[in-house]
Design a protein around this motif. Structure first.
Motif, PDB file in Angstrom:
ATOM      1  N   ARG A  27       0.831  -1.209   0.000  1.00  0.00           N
ATOM      2  CA  ARG A  27       0.000   0.000   0.000  1.00  0.00           C
ATOM      3  C   ARG A  27       0.866   1.260   0.000  1.00  0.00           C
ATOM      4  N   ASP A  28       0.235   2.395  -0.222  1.00  0.00           N
ATOM      5  CA  ASP A  28       0.923   3.678  -0.188  1.00  0.00           C
ATOM      6  C   ASP A  28       1.151   4.131   1.250  1.00  0.00           C
ATOM      7  N   ALA A  29       2.103   5.059   1.426  1.00  0.00           N
ATOM      8  CA  ALA A  29       2.521   5.485   2.761  1.00  0.00           C
ATOM      9  C   ALA A  29       1.392   6.117   3.560  1.00  0.00           C
ATOM     10  N   ASP A  30       0.439   6.768   2.897  1.00  0.00           N
ATOM     11  CA  ASP A  30      -0.629   7.463   3.621  1.00  0.00           C
ATOM     12  C   ASP A  30      -1.845   6.577   3.870  1.00  0.00           C
ATOM     13  N   GLU A  31      -1.666   5.264   3.736  1.00  0.00           N
ATOM     14  CA  GLU A  31      -2.774   4.338   3.954  1.00  0.00           C
ATOM     15  C   GLU A  31      -2.631   3.558   5.262  1.00  0.00           C
ATOM     16  N   ALA A  32      -1.809   4.068   6.178  1.00  0.00           N
ATOM     17  CA  ALA A  32      -1.620   3.413   7.473  1.00  0.00           C
ATOM     18  C   ALA A  32      -1.812   4.409   8.601  1.00  0.00           C
ATOM     19  N   VAL A  33      -2.333   3.904   9.724  1.00  0.00           N
ATOM     20  CA  VAL A  33      -2.414   4.653  10.974  1.00  0.00           C
ATOM     21  C   VAL A  33      -1.795   3.766  12.044  1.00  0.00           C
ATOM     22  N   THR A  34      -0.880   4.310  12.841  1.00  0.00           N
ATOM     23  CA  THR A  34      -0.290   3.512  13.913  1.00  0.00           C
ATOM     24  C   THR A  34      -0.859   3.926  15.263  1.00  0.00           C
ATOM     25  N   PHE A  35      -0.915   2.949  16.173  1.00  0.00           N
ATOM     26  CA  PHE A  35      -1.437   3.147  17.518  1.00  0.00           C
ATOM     27  C   PHE A  35      -0.413   2.643  18.536  1.00  0.00           C
ATOM     28  N   THR A  36      -0.600   3.013  19.784  1.00  0.00           N
ATOM     29  CA  THR A  36       0.351   2.603  20.819  1.00  0.00           C
ATOM     30  C   THR A  36       0.200   1.142  21.208  1.00  0.00           C
ATOM     31  N   THR A  37      -0.959   0.545  20.940  1.00  0.00           N
ATOM     32  CA  THR A  37      -1.144  -0.893  21.166  1.00  0.00           C
ATOM     33  C   THR A  37      -1.992  -1.480  20.046  1.00  0.00           C
TER      34      THR A  37
ATOM     35  N   ALA B  23      -7.972   6.525   6.423  1.00  0.00           N
ATOM     36  CA  ALA B  23      -6.816   6.669   7.309  1.00  0.00           C
ATOM     37  C   ALA B  23      -6.745   8.090   7.869  1.00  0.00           C
ATOM     38  N   ALA B  24      -6.949   9.080   7.010  1.00  0.00           N
ATOM     39  CA  ALA B  24      -6.928  10.471   7.470  1.00  0.00           C
ATOM     40  C   ALA B  24      -8.058  10.741   8.460  1.00  0.00           C
ATOM     41  N   PHE B  25      -9.227  10.161   8.201  1.00  0.00           N
ATOM     42  CA  PHE B  25     -10.364  10.333   9.102  1.00  0.00           C
ATOM     43  C   PHE B  25     -10.020   9.799  10.493  1.00  0.00           C
ATOM     44  N   ILE B  26      -9.423   8.610  10.557  1.00  0.00           N
ATOM     45  CA  ILE B  26      -9.063   8.009  11.843  1.00  0.00           C
ATOM     46  C   ILE B  26      -8.019   8.863  12.557  1.00  0.00           C
TER      47      ILE B  26
ATOM     48  N   GLN C 262      -8.012   8.167  20.678  1.00  0.00           N
ATOM     49  CA  GLN C 262      -6.679   7.685  21.038  1.00  0.00           C
ATOM     50  C   GLN C 262      -5.611   8.440  20.266  1.00  0.00           C
ATOM     51  N   GLN C 263      -5.912   8.848  19.049  1.00  0.00           N
ATOM     52  CA  GLN C 263      -4.973   9.638  18.269  1.00  0.00           C
ATOM     53  C   GLN C 263      -4.893  11.083  18.774  1.00  0.00           C
ATOM     54  N   ILE C 264      -5.981  11.583  19.306  1.00  0.00           N
ATOM     55  CA  ILE C 264      -6.034  12.978  19.737  1.00  0.00           C
ATOM     56  C   ILE C 264      -5.485  13.164  21.149  1.00  0.00           C
ATOM     57  N   PHE C 265      -5.777  12.218  22.046  1.00  0.00           N
ATOM     58  CA  PHE C 265      -5.527  12.447  23.466  1.00  0.00           C
ATOM     59  C   PHE C 265      -4.474  11.534  24.091  1.00  0.00           C
ATOM     60  N   SER C 266      -3.877  10.622  23.335  1.00  0.00           N
ATOM     61  CA  SER C 266      -2.893   9.708  23.911  1.00  0.00           C
ATOM     62  C   SER C 266      -1.527   9.922  23.281  1.00  0.00           C
ATOM     63  N   ALA C 267      -0.495   9.905  24.099  1.00  0.00           N
ATOM     64  CA  ALA C 267       0.864  10.109  23.598  1.00  0.00           C
ATOM     65  C   ALA C 267       1.263   9.003  22.630  1.00  0.00           C
ATOM     66  N   THR C 268       2.154   9.324  21.726  1.00  0.00           N
ATOM     67  CA  THR C 268       2.576   8.380  20.687  1.00  0.00           C
ATOM     68  C   THR C 268       3.607   7.387  21.212  1.00  0.00           C
ATOM     69  N   ALA C 269       3.879   6.368  20.404  1.00  0.00           N
ATOM     70  CA  ALA C 269       4.810   5.305  20.772  1.00  0.00           C
ATOM     71  C   ALA C 269       6.223   5.852  20.958  1.00  0.00           C
ATOM     72  N   PRO C 270       7.001   5.291  21.885  1.00  0.00           N
ATOM     73  CA  PRO C 270       8.339   5.805  22.185  1.00  0.00           C
ATOM     74  C   PRO C 270       9.344   5.514  21.072  1.00  0.00           C
TER      75      PRO C 270
END
Length: 420
Positions: A125-135, A282-285, A291-299
């Motif tokens: 897939r293209d680079a802008d088709e992924a969203v990462t989460f902390t878990t 992906a952009a919508f999520i 979790q994307q708005i209020f939780s810190a990102t992965a270390p």
């Protein structure tokens, strides 16, 4: 719930007890935990002194001892791979130990973008088709909570992960019998004109039985009824498929399924999760998920994931070794007469049935130097308790033979009914 009920109880039975407030429920639950400890059934939350590996040093009953371990989903052994560890160390050296911010307000670092591009590319897939989460858990729960609302319906295989059920808390939900195409089609027919969005959610490989979804047939049904399909393939990626792309690779559905979710905590040996979908979803999520708005990102140690993804292609011998172990172990378990269901993955259920006997089997395995987890209700049906084994590429033949010998001895001792 009384002490006399403890032999038949599971953790779920203490979730809500009529007439008991939170202090009373926690008190009787604490007594239940002590009952389990006294019977040697407490194979949970045991302190590990050495990290994830085929042999671990664990503190049990106040004593440290080495055990052959089958409790880790580090299927390819990448938590201990020198190149993965060095990449994680390099990430910390460059960026520090944490991000101290959410993705939207300063917590999106270069390595987060590199990771999204890497996992997208892994699936073609293209680079802008992924969203990462902390878990991996929140990859399911947080994305589904924002995608599915009260006007929509989620249609779930009854064996999907708990994180999927949590993610569907704000929408309509129906479950279909596990891998039952007829039941799925019935629900799709009834739902066809009633809901705004119809999303069918399945696992690629199911976490307790290790069996694989009928993805081709399910995909055809989903599209027949103008629905969407989400596949959670946390136990398939890195293990199944010609090049380790998971359940969808050999069926040529990697670019067709609407949403793919997964975790970095199993095959990739780290922590985090991902959603693969089209760039607009992906952009919508990214901008709507709490979790994307209020939780810190992965270390920054997450930089190790990027190297682990590369190793799937660079060092395929880890997957080959894993499958060598799976074939040897399952073949011999079946010859011993054990019921391992329809597993065709690194998840190997040794089905016992009775929860209390399953706890005894777990205790006897511990006594013989084998660290496993008894799996009870609600993770499985009350009468379908089992010992869940996770195979890894770092197990060797001596580890497997020691474990098989233990199972043979236990079977003879307990006179466990065998599937012949």
């Amino acid at each position: 719930m009384t002490k006399q009920d403890f032999t038949k109880a599971t953790f779920r039975d203490f979730e809500n007890i009529e007439g008991m407030n939170i202090a009373e429920r926690s008190e009787i639950f604490y007594e239940f935990l002590n009952f389990m400890k006294d019977n040697g059934h407490m194979n949970y939350r045991l302190p590990n002194n050495t990290g994830s590996n085929s042999v671990v040093n664990v503190n049990i009953h106040g004593k440290n001892r080495d055990y052959v371990s089958f409790v880790s989903s580090d299927y390819l052994g990448f938590t201990q791979h020198p190149k993965v560890k060095q990449a994680a160390i390099d990430g910390i050296e460059k960026y520090g130990t944490g991000t101290a911010a959410t993705p939207l307000i300063g917590g999106f670092f270069n390595y987060h973008g590199e990771l999204e591009a890497k996992i997208s590319s892994f699936f073609g897939r293209d680079a802008d088709e992924a969203v990462t989460f902390t878990t991996g858990y929140t990859a399911n729960s947080a994305s589904l909570q924002v995608l599915m609302q009260k006007e929509d319906i989620a249609i779930l295989d009854m064996a999907v992960h708990a994180s999927v059920h949590e993610g569907c808390a704000f929408t309509n939900k129906k479950t279909f019998l596990h891998n039952n195409l007829e039941n799925l089609e019935q629900i799709l027919k009834v739902s066809e004109n009633q809901y705004r969005t119809k999303l069918v959610i399945i696992d690629g490989v199911y976490s307790q039985d290790g069996d694989v979804a009928h993805v081709e047939e399910i995909y055809r049904l989903v599209k027949k009824y103008n629905a969407f399909l989400m596949v959670d393939d946390v136990h398939g990626v890195g293990i199944l498929g010609k090049t380790g792309r998971g359940t969808l690779e050999d069926t040529n559905l990697l670019d067709k399924v609407d949403i793919i979710t997964g975790t970095f905590s199993k095959t990739f040996g780290n922590l985090g999760g991902y959603v693969i979908t089209n760039k607009k979803l992906a952009a919508f999520i990214k901008f709507q998920s709490r979790q994307q708005i209020f939780s810190a990102t992965a270390p920054p140690s997450s930089a190790g994931i990027i190297k682990a993804i590369s190793l799937i292609d660079e060092e395929p011998e880890w997957r080959e070794k894993l499958w060598e172990n799976i074939h040897y172990f399952t073949k011999n378990l079946v010859e011993l007469g054990y019921d391992i269901g329809n597993t065709c993955s690194a998840v190997i259920p040794v089905k016992i049935g009775d929860p209390h006997v399953t706890g005894d089997v777990g205790r006897m395995l511990i006594d013989r130097g084998i660290y496993t987890n008894p799996i009870l209700y609600p993770a499985v049906a009350r009468k379908n308790a089992r010992i869940r084994m996770s195979m890894t590429a770092r197990h060797n033949k001596e580890h497997l033979d020691q474990t098989l010998n233990a199972f043979e001895d236990i079977s003879n001792h307990l006179n466990i009914k065998k599937k012949l």
